[in-house]
Design an enzyme around this catalytic site. Sequence first.
Site, PDB file in Angstrom:
ATOM      1  N   ARG A 103       0.875  -1.181   0.000  1.00 38.74           N
ATOM      2  CA  ARG A 103       0.000   0.000   0.000  1.00 38.74           C
ATOM      3  C   ARG A 103       0.900   1.215   0.000  1.00 38.74           C
ATOM      4  O   ARG A 103       1.751   1.377   0.897  1.00 38.74           O
ATOM      5  CB  ARG A 103      -0.923   0.014   1.220  1.00 38.74           C
ATOM      6  CG  ARG A 103      -1.591   1.374   1.394  1.00 38.74           C
ATOM      7  CD  ARG A 103      -2.721   1.369   2.381  1.00 38.74           C
ATOM      8  NE  ARG A 103      -3.869   0.644   1.853  1.00 38.74           N
ATOM      9  CZ  ARG A 103      -5.080   0.709   2.404  1.00 38.74           C
ATOM     10  NH1 ARG A 103      -5.296   1.440   3.480  1.00 38.74           N
ATOM     11  NH2 ARG A 103      -6.083   0.022   1.881  1.00 38.74           N
ATOM     12  N   ARG A 289     -13.412  -8.869   1.378  1.00 42.17           N
ATOM     13  CA  ARG A 289     -11.994  -8.570   1.135  1.00 42.17           C
ATOM     14  C   ARG A 289     -11.153  -9.818   1.425  1.00 42.17           C
ATOM     15  O   ARG A 289     -10.230 -10.153   0.705  1.00 42.17           O
ATOM     16  CB  ARG A 289     -11.520  -7.418   2.044  1.00 42.17           C
ATOM     17  CG  ARG A 289     -12.096  -6.056   1.736  1.00 42.17           C
ATOM     18  CD  ARG A 289     -11.569  -5.477   0.449  1.00 42.17           C
ATOM     19  NE  ARG A 289     -10.121  -5.384   0.404  1.00 42.17           N
ATOM     20  CZ  ARG A 289      -9.401  -4.371   0.889  1.00 42.17           C
ATOM     21  NH1 ARG A 289     -10.027  -3.336   1.442  1.00 42.17           N
ATOM     22  NH2 ARG A 289      -8.087  -4.345   0.791  1.00 42.17           N
TER      23      ARG A 289
HETATM   24  N1   CP Z   1     -11.122  -0.215   2.356  1.00 40.69           N
HETATM   25  C1   CP Z   1      -9.856  -0.281   2.792  1.00 40.69           C
HETATM   26  O1   CP Z   1      -8.899  -0.453   2.025  1.00 40.69           O
HETATM   27  O2   CP Z   1      -9.733  -0.205   4.165  1.00 40.69           O
HETATM   28  P1   CP Z   1      -8.373   0.038   4.956  1.00 40.69           P
HETATM   29  O3   CP Z   1      -7.861   1.409   4.551  1.00 40.69           O
HETATM   30  O4   CP Z   1      -8.766  -0.007   6.409  1.00 40.69           O
HETATM   31  O5   CP Z   1      -7.384  -1.017   4.603  1.00 40.69           O
END
Ligand code: CP
Length: 303
Positions: A103, A289
């Site tokens: 991320r 998810r």
């Molecule tokens: N929707 C999502 O990616 O949640 P987080 O930011 O908590 O990982």
Amino acid sequence: MMKNFLRLLDVSKDDIMDLLNLADQLKYEQKHNIPHKKLDGKTLGMIFRKESTRTRVSFETGMYQLGGHALFLSAKDLQLEKGELISDTARTLSRYLDGMMMRTNEHRELDLLAGYSRVPIINGMTDLCHPCQVLADLLTIREFKQQFEGLKICYVGDGRSVANSLIVGALKVGMKVAAACPEKYEPDITVLDFAESFKDNFLLTKDPLKAADGSDVIFTDIWYTSSADPDRELRRQIFRPYQVNDDLLAAANPGVTVQHCLPAHKGEEITEKVFEAHADEIFEETENRLHAQKAVMLRLMGD
Ligand code: CP
């Protein structure tokens, strides 16, 4: 055959459907306590430049359920923070790991990681797109509506990461898509170029009611990603007409479902009343998810 899972633009409809079917199977196996340790002995590295609740926990839990191990690697605790190049980080970590999820803000950093890695790379959300989220969104739509063909989805709000993946994913599986975004907050140009070939199946408008008209599923996302965002107040003003509320739902088809990738700022992008009335869909989407990402890991990291 997928090598990485970076953008839905790069994933074929057949691969998306295969991942959804595998996710259904893995969800069934988990619910019925059927062991599915298909990644026994494998390790996933999870590099986070940004905070996360769902992505971190669902990947880590999913890897455990598949018999593997997941390592949480906060970028600030890696030498990345001290300036080690992403190319060297990729070449180092891929000597230890069987796959990596990242991320980060800038999508090009993820592409660079993938370019130098010997092992598969999964996008855990970038500024450009969030394909894992949308795989879970599609799984949820199919569970609630039993089909894709003939359905219209509507996205209202900021045309960034989730919106970009949603438009691509929904069009690829055969749905109509309408997105309502304010000026200067439209989806990425690569997504709009892709959507152009779908002609009557895609609408981009500034009018949320026009986008919601006749829709079967309504999506939204938060208006700003950090409470420290200096533009937070400005964004609130710009996005106020784009709230998911009773008026918006009244323009949709009877039985419309509502999805939100979370976290939610109730009273801003969605009213508390609409959120709670549709909490079943929203938290099923959240659970999905786990199942969708297990499918991605299995296809990329399985033997
Ligand atoms: N929707 C999502 O990616 O949640 P987080 O930011 O908590 O990982």
